[in-house]
Scaffold this active site. Structure first.
Site, PDB file in Angstrom:
ATOM      1  N   TRP A  84       0.829  -1.180  -0.019  1.00  0.00           N
ATOM      2  CA  TRP A  84       0.102  -0.102  -0.128  1.00  0.00           C
ATOM      3  C   TRP A  84       0.761   1.201   0.036  1.00  0.00           C
ATOM      4  O   TRP A  84       0.462   2.103  -0.603  1.00  0.00           O
ATOM      5  CB  TRP A  84      -1.107   0.012   1.066  1.00  0.00           C
ATOM      6  N   LYS A 133     -12.068  -1.694   7.801  1.00  0.00           N
ATOM      7  CA  LYS A 133     -11.186  -2.717   8.570  1.00  0.00           C
ATOM      8  C   LYS A 133     -11.790  -2.675  10.113  1.00  0.00           C
ATOM      9  O   LYS A 133     -12.511  -3.556  10.685  1.00  0.00           O
ATOM     10  CB  LYS A 133      -9.856  -2.861   8.729  1.00  0.00           C
ATOM     11  N   ASP A 157      -1.424   6.701   6.513  1.00  0.00           N
ATOM     12  CA  ASP A 157      -2.257   5.768   6.083  1.00  0.00           C
ATOM     13  C   ASP A 157      -2.550   4.825   7.366  1.00  0.00           C
ATOM     14  O   ASP A 157      -1.777   3.676   7.298  1.00  0.00           O
ATOM     15  CB  ASP A 157      -1.947   5.046   4.813  1.00  0.00           C
TER      16      ASP A 157
HETATM   17  N1  PMP Z   1      -4.221   1.319   2.672  1.00  0.00           N
HETATM   18  C1  PMP Z   1      -4.198  -0.062   3.323  1.00  0.00           C
HETATM   19  C2  PMP Z   1      -3.496  -0.219   4.603  1.00  0.00           C
HETATM   20  C3  PMP Z   1      -4.956  -0.988   2.921  1.00  0.00           C
HETATM   21  O1  PMP Z   1      -5.153  -2.181   3.750  1.00  0.00           O
HETATM   22  C4  PMP Z   1      -5.759  -0.805   1.876  1.00  0.00           C
HETATM   23  C5  PMP Z   1      -6.806  -1.811   1.421  1.00  0.00           C
HETATM   24  N2  PMP Z   1      -6.964  -3.044   2.181  1.00  0.00           N
HETATM   25  C6  PMP Z   1      -5.880   0.472   1.074  1.00  0.00           C
HETATM   26  C7  PMP Z   1      -4.996   1.309   1.716  1.00  0.00           C
HETATM   27  C8  PMP Z   1      -6.663   0.537  -0.131  1.00  0.00           C
HETATM   28  O2  PMP Z   1      -7.845   0.787   0.407  1.00  0.00           O
HETATM   29  P1  PMP Z   1      -9.275   0.628  -0.794  1.00  0.00           P
HETATM   30  O3  PMP Z   1      -9.320  -0.689  -1.142  1.00  0.00           O
HETATM   31  O4  PMP Z   1     -10.217   1.320   0.141  1.00  0.00           O
HETATM   32  O5  PMP Z   1      -8.860   1.624  -1.906  1.00  0.00           O
END
Ligand code: PMP
Length: 357
Positions: free
Chosen positions: A100, A193, A169
């Protein structure tokens, strides 16, 4: 109805009490005679609800004056774009600890230059780099970190601080433990989550930082718009915000963030102790000093055994143990709503599976 033990990585387990409360008032939100998904986002009833979500979050995290709470759509992935659209002018520094942060850095390259302040990519993202390896270049607009690496199962144990703005994030460990908001300039978390359904992102942004934001952007991409218009420039993700409020009150009723942190530690310890006492049958992906309390990632001796493990677990009502498709293996996600009882059931299953193999 039979509810399973849900170890999904996201969307993931939500507190049963919250689901029941949402169900109970779904047809009639606060005596309006309408569902929360049927009322106007310009109504007093909606505004009072959103004000309460913001106030509860502020109380919970002791958010200081000078920080705004905003709600956005587009998931974590939209934040990969927005943070850079707003703040990348010269260089963005990234601590690359997983898929990510890698994606956030790549998305930011559309807007300017990025570089790695530190990285564990060369070692399969098995750890969080230590501060003595950080190298922040002159002219850096911000440093960006990912607090918990959902796919690789690593988590910052203590947060770093820098002379430049720090962005984080927190999508996969937001509200799983206390943190000091004032250490950061911008924090965001996709809800799906620990805090609610997919479709809403919670942002906490320092108003001082906004003065540095680019203004040559469409209004929808400017954080300033969300602050100025109290997240209702356009129709906000009404149901998601409402649900986050319910989860916040549930957290408060269960002792708040400190209690949640110690419960989460107890849960993760249960599962990690099975890994550690398995004579190498279960091999944890993360280095011990970087272990995530949210996502426990591990391998078995072969991919065939991993598939059998996940399938047999599912037969016993333990769902979602297959690892992310990018790295394989197994993963147990132990977010706030996963119970100690569920973790004990998982630990017992793992012990039995090992003995049988
Ligand atoms: N950041 C983290 C730490 C994630 O775990 C995720 C998705 N699991 C994301 C960003 C991306 O999120 P999204 O699918 O809502 O775009």
């Amino acid at each position: 109805m039979k509810r399973v033990y849900n170890f999904n990585a996201g969307p993931s387990a939500m507190p049963l009490e919250v689901l029941q409360e949402v169900q109970a008032e779904f047809l009639d939100f606060q005596h309006t005679g309408m569902s929360i998904v049927e009322i106007s986002h310009r109504s007093a009833a909606y505004q009072a609800m959103q004000d309460d979500v913001k106030a509860t979050l502020r109380r919970f995290l002791s958010i200081p004056d000078g920080y705004a709470v905003i709600f956005m759509q587009g998931g974590g992935s939209m934040q990969f774009v927005m943070h850079a659209a707003n703040f990348l002018k010269r260089k963005g520094g990234y601590i690359n600890t997983g898929v990510w942060s890698d994606k956030a850095m790549k998305a930011a390259q559309f807007f300017g230059t990025t570089y790695e302040v530190a990285s564990s990519k060369g070692d399969g993202f098995t750890y969080i780099p230590s501060p003595d390896t950080f190298s922040v270049q002159d002219g850096t607009d911000y440093v960006y970190i990912t607090s918990n690496n959902t796919i690789h199962g690593t988590e910052w144990q203590t947060y770093p601080s820098f002379d430049v703005p720090l962005f984080c994030d927190m999508s996969s460990d937001f509200l799983s433990r206390p943190f000091d908001v004032s250490n950061f300039d911008f924090v965001y978390a996709g809800a799906q989550k620990n805090v609610g359904p997919a479709g809403v992102v919670v942002g906490i942004i320092k108003e001082e930082l906004l003065k540095q934001a680019r203004t040559d952007l469409p209004d929808m991409l400017k954080y300033q718009t969300y602050v100025d218009k109290d997240s209702t420039y356009n129709t906000p993700p009404v149901f998601g915000i409402y649900f986050v409020g319910k989860v916040l009150h549930w957290l408060e009723d269960h002792g708040g963030l400190a209690a949640m942190a110690s419960r989460n530690k107890e849960k993760a310890d249960l599962v990690y102790s099975v890994l550690d006492s398995s004579d190498g049958f279960y091999r944890g992906h993360a280095r011990k000093d970087s272990r995530s309390r949210m996502n426990v990632t591990f391998n078995l001796p072969s991919p065939e055994l991993e598939a059998e493990f996940a399938a047999k677990a599912a037969e016993k009502g333990l769902i979602g143990l297959k690892g992310h498709r990018s790295i394989g293996g197994c993963r147990a996600s132990l977010y706030n709503a996963v119970t100690l009882e569920g973790c004990q059931a998982l630990a017992d299953f793992m012990e039995t599976f090992r003995q049988n193999h």
